[in-house]
Design a protein around this motif. Structure first.
Motif, mmCIF file in Angstrom:
data_model
loop_
_atom_site.group_PDB
_atom_site.id
_atom_site.type_symbol
_atom_site.label_atom_id
_atom_site.label_comp_id
_atom_site.label_asym_id
_atom_site.label_seq_id
_atom_site.Cartn_x
_atom_site.Cartn_y
_atom_site.Cartn_z
ATOM 1 N N ARG A 236 71.546 -5.776 27.643
ATOM 2 C CA ARG A 236 70.385 -4.887 27.682
ATOM 3 C C ARG A 236 70.817 -3.440 27.949
ATOM 4 N NH1 ARG A 236 64.684 -5.919 29.372
ATOM 5 N NH2 ARG A 236 65.210 -8.143 29.182
ATOM 6 N N ARG B 276 74.704 5.239 25.791
ATOM 7 C CA ARG B 276 74.509 3.867 25.311
ATOM 8 C C ARG B 276 75.747 3.378 24.560
ATOM 9 N NH1 ARG B 276 69.937 0.691 24.282
ATOM 10 N NH2 ARG B 276 68.661 2.390 25.083
ATOM 11 N N ASP C 231 68.231 -9.556 16.199
ATOM 12 C CA ASP C 231 67.787 -8.834 17.385
ATOM 13 C C ASP C 231 66.824 -9.762 18.114
ATOM 14 O OD1 ASP C 231 69.261 -6.464 16.948
ATOM 15 O OD2 ASP C 231 67.831 -5.869 15.403
ATOM 16 N N THR D 211 61.871 -6.885 24.958
ATOM 17 C CA THR D 211 63.091 -6.150 24.629
ATOM 18 C C THR D 211 63.960 -6.983 23.701
ATOM 19 O OG1 THR D 211 63.040 -4.987 26.751
ATOM 20 C CG2 THR D 211 65.162 -5.083 25.599
ATOM 21 N N LYS E 94 73.665 -1.546 20.572
ATOM 22 C CA LYS E 94 72.502 -1.716 19.707
ATOM 23 C C LYS E 94 71.381 -2.539 20.332
ATOM 24 C CE LYS E 94 75.020 -1.057 15.380
ATOM 25 N NZ LYS E 94 75.341 -1.602 14.032
ATOM 26 N N SER E 95 71.499 -2.857 21.602
ATOM 27 C CA SER E 95 70.415 -3.571 22.282
ATOM 28 C C SER E 95 69.435 -2.583 22.903
ATOM 29 C CB SER E 95 70.964 -4.493 23.376
ATOM 30 O OG SER E 95 71.503 -5.675 22.820
ATOM 31 N N GLU E 96 68.176 -2.967 22.919
ATOM 32 C CA GLU E 96 67.134 -2.137 23.515
ATOM 33 C C GLU E 96 67.149 -2.274 25.037
ATOM 34 O OE1 GLU E 96 63.949 -2.764 19.797
ATOM 35 O OE2 GLU E 96 63.565 -3.665 21.766
#
Length: 641
Positions: free
Chosen positions: A122, A233, A51, A58, A126-128
């Motif tokens: 973004r 998301r 990550d 982020t 699973k990305s913030e």
């Protein structure tokens, strides 16, 4: 019966359930692990997950696949809104034929042993972070944040070269569609380690001719994608209707705005932006990647990849070519490939498209002979030489690959201009203008019975059995004979007619309404009779087709009513083509005023915003196309002599 105190206590305990110790131990019987740790055995690569922190903190979810035993090899990255984990594990072709898979020997990228990197953009999967659809660069009034896909790419590359010791420090970026838009964003202030970019079928300008509009006409079939992409998301919102035929569904719903309301699209920020910006205003112009990159220095070699029958993003790659190639002073930075494919077909098998046969697997040829050496030259430590032409173009009709030194950077043919092909009285079509006074071909366009873009039933875009990918090569005889479609046809050709470039429409027409759409199709008509492939006898293959919304005749950024019953001139480009009309064939042009439900219906009464047209606004109109006289309609063909 008298119960003892012990019995009463026992009954109370049973009513309350098992003791806490027993409840906790129940979890021991769950047969699934809290989190599965996949093994790499048998796949020939080591899988790492990181990550990666961006400059604002982020973290973006990233999957890194490293060939076992790799050392000093290049990295090839794909950034995506379509689930990095999924692309890294199940998607074939350029994405994930990783070492050890059955497709390895078919995939020149895998055979080259690159480290493959997949990253969720973004706000997706699973990305913030927040999510914006194809946002404009940071600092734009329409993206007031301090980050965008260019900064996220820079930060990711910076992390990779510092944390993947098996690499040689060289990074490439590749992707299709939305994933193709992202390699273009990477060219804005690129990281020094970015050595090559391959945007394939990229989303470039959503208003001029890619996903959302074509010349102002809204692509109504894309509403399903918008709901799925922005709803959650995980991009898993389902599009639900009670119709098996999209033609029926969209017609009975009314306007595109009514469809949006029925599906709850007003909850989505991107849908609200689309409906608030129906014209080509700053919102669209500042996000158009050809315009953005035209203002940037050219620092990274680029191979643009275009599909000649791209049902989604047919405009983008040629537009970026026109923007970037003039900057390429030494002719060694900007390359283009164009193949006979639907959207993204270059990543799979491509010996046919619909009913059309190419006599070879055109995609495999391209991956092995063009893409693979191009990537190797920039990503391998020894920079092996490459024999890749500036333009690699498949010539349909002749069905052959060409190595070309250049391609027009203006509309039309080489150096602009071209040869007029005139629409003539009696349905004739020819390279000589019609003699005599002004004449017209007339038809009535009725929004209550719009011309379909596919033979019905028109299955929902992503439904099982949908022919969405091939509709651009569908037989246009499907609409021949309709009274609201007029046709013009040459005599049988005795010599080949070869075109390479962008045909341009010069239409003179009037309407009894105050707004109108104009659809023009350039078609290759196969011979009738018993020669050649009998299954193709009389087939009408669309070579270049597009639509123009009449309210933008004077200014793409400002909608204006059309003067009723006044012949007016309309000019617009058709998509890029590279085609040979062979002897024995004919050239045809079809003109109509709807292409439904690919595009929303024009009410033919001027309203401020067609998204919210009311049922009473939709009226039939008499259309008149000028086919003789000083303002005779014609198409400029980029003829190769």
């Amino acid at each position: 019966m008298i119960r003892t105190l012990a019995a009463v206590v026992s009954l109370v305990a049973l009513a309350a359930g098992p003791p806490a110790s027993a409840q906790k131990s129940a979890a021991q019987y769950d047969e699934r692990p809290a989190k599965l740790a996949p093994r790499d055995e048998g796949y020939g690569y080591t899988r790492r997950v990181a990550d990666i922190p961006m400059r604002d903190g982020t973290k973006l979810h990233t999957v890194i696949a490293i060939p076992k035993g790799a050392t000093g090899v290049g990295m090839l990255m794909t950034r995506t809104p379509y689930d990095a984990e999924e692309l890294a594990s199940t998607t074939p072709g350029i994405y994930a034929s990783l070492p050890g898979s059955d497709d390895t020997d078919q995939d020149p990228i895998t055979a080259s042993g690159y480290i493959r990197v997949f990253q969720d953009v973004r706000g997706m999967h699973k990305s913030e972070g927040i999510y914006m659809m194809n946002p404009a660069p940071a600092g734009s009034p329409f993206n007031p944040t301090k980050f965008d896909d260019s900064t996220d790419t820079y930060d990711t590359i910076d992390w990779l070269v510092k944390h993947v010791p098996e690499s040689n420090g060289r990074v490439g970026i590749i992707g299709i569609s939305y994933d193709g838009f992202l390699p273009l964003m990477a060219l804005i202030n690129p990281h020094p380690a970015l050595k090559v970019s391959v945007p394939m079928n990229p989303m470039v300008d959503g208003w001029r001719g890619d996903d959302w509009f074509h010349n102002g006409a809204f692509r109504e079939e894309m509403t399903e994608y918008i709901l799925s992409q922005e709803g959650t998301r995980a991009a898993d919102t389902k599009w639900r209707t009670n119709y098996a035929d999209d033609y029926d569904y969209f017609l009975k719903a009314g306007s595109a705005g009514a469809v949006g309301k029925a599906q709850g699209l007003e909850q989505l920020g991107f849908w609200r932006k689309i409906t608030e910006h129906p014209a080509y205003d700053r919102f669209w112009q500042e996000a158009a990647m050809d315009k953005v990159l035209a203002k940037q220095p050219l620092k990274v070699p680029v191979m643009l990849v275009a599909s000649l029958w791209d049902q989604e993003d047919i405009y983008g790659a040629p537009a970026v070519w026109r923007a970037l190639k003039p900057k390429d002073a030494n002719n060694d930075m900007v390359y283009m490939s164009m193949g006979p494919w639907h959207h993204g077909q270059e990543a799979g098998e491509a010996s046919t498209l619909g009913a059309i046969k190419w006599d070879q697997d055109t995609a495999k040829y391209w991956r092995r002979n063009i893409l693979a050496p191009f990537l190797a030259h920039y990503l391998k430590s020894d920079s092996p030489p490459m024999d890749v032409a500036t333009v690699s173009a498949f010539q349909s009709g002749a069905n052959r690959w060409q190595k070309l030194p250049t391609w027009p950077t203006t509309l039309g043919g080489a150096g602009g201009g071209g040869v007029p092909l005139y629409l003539k009285p009696g349905g004739a079509l020819g390279f000589d203008a019609a003699a005599g006074p002004v004449q017209t071909r007339d038809y009535i366009a009725d929004p209550a019975t719009p011309v379909g873009y596919r033979v019905r039933p028109d299955k929902p875009t992503y439904a099982t059995g949908s022919t969405w990918r091939q509709w651009l090569v569908d037989d246009q005889r499907g609409v021949s004979g309709r009274p609201d479609v007029i046709e013009f046809e040459t005599d049988v050709l005795t010599q080949p007619v070869t075109i390479a470039g962008t045909p341009e429409v010069h239409l003179t027409a009037s309407t009894s309404g105050t707004d109108s759409d104009w659809v023009v199709k350039l078609i290759d008509v196969y011979p009738q009779g018993l020669t050649g492939d009998k299954t193709m006898a009389g087939y009408e293959l669309g070579v270049a087709m597009d639509i123009f919304r009449g309210r933008y005749r004077e200014d793409l950024s400002v909608a204006k009513p059309i003067a009723a019953n006044v012949p007016l001139k309309y000019g617009f480009a058709l998509p890029m083509t590279n085609h040979v009309f062979r002897p024995g064939h004919r050239i045809m042009v079809q003109v109509q005023s709807s292409w439904f439900p690919l595009y929303d219906r024009n009410p033919q009464t001027f309203v401020p915003n067609i998204f919210f047209a009311k049922p009473a606004d939709y009226v039939a109109a008499t259309q008149k196309v000028t086919v003789a006289g000083p303002d005779e309609s014609y198409i400029t063909l980029p003829v190769v002599k």
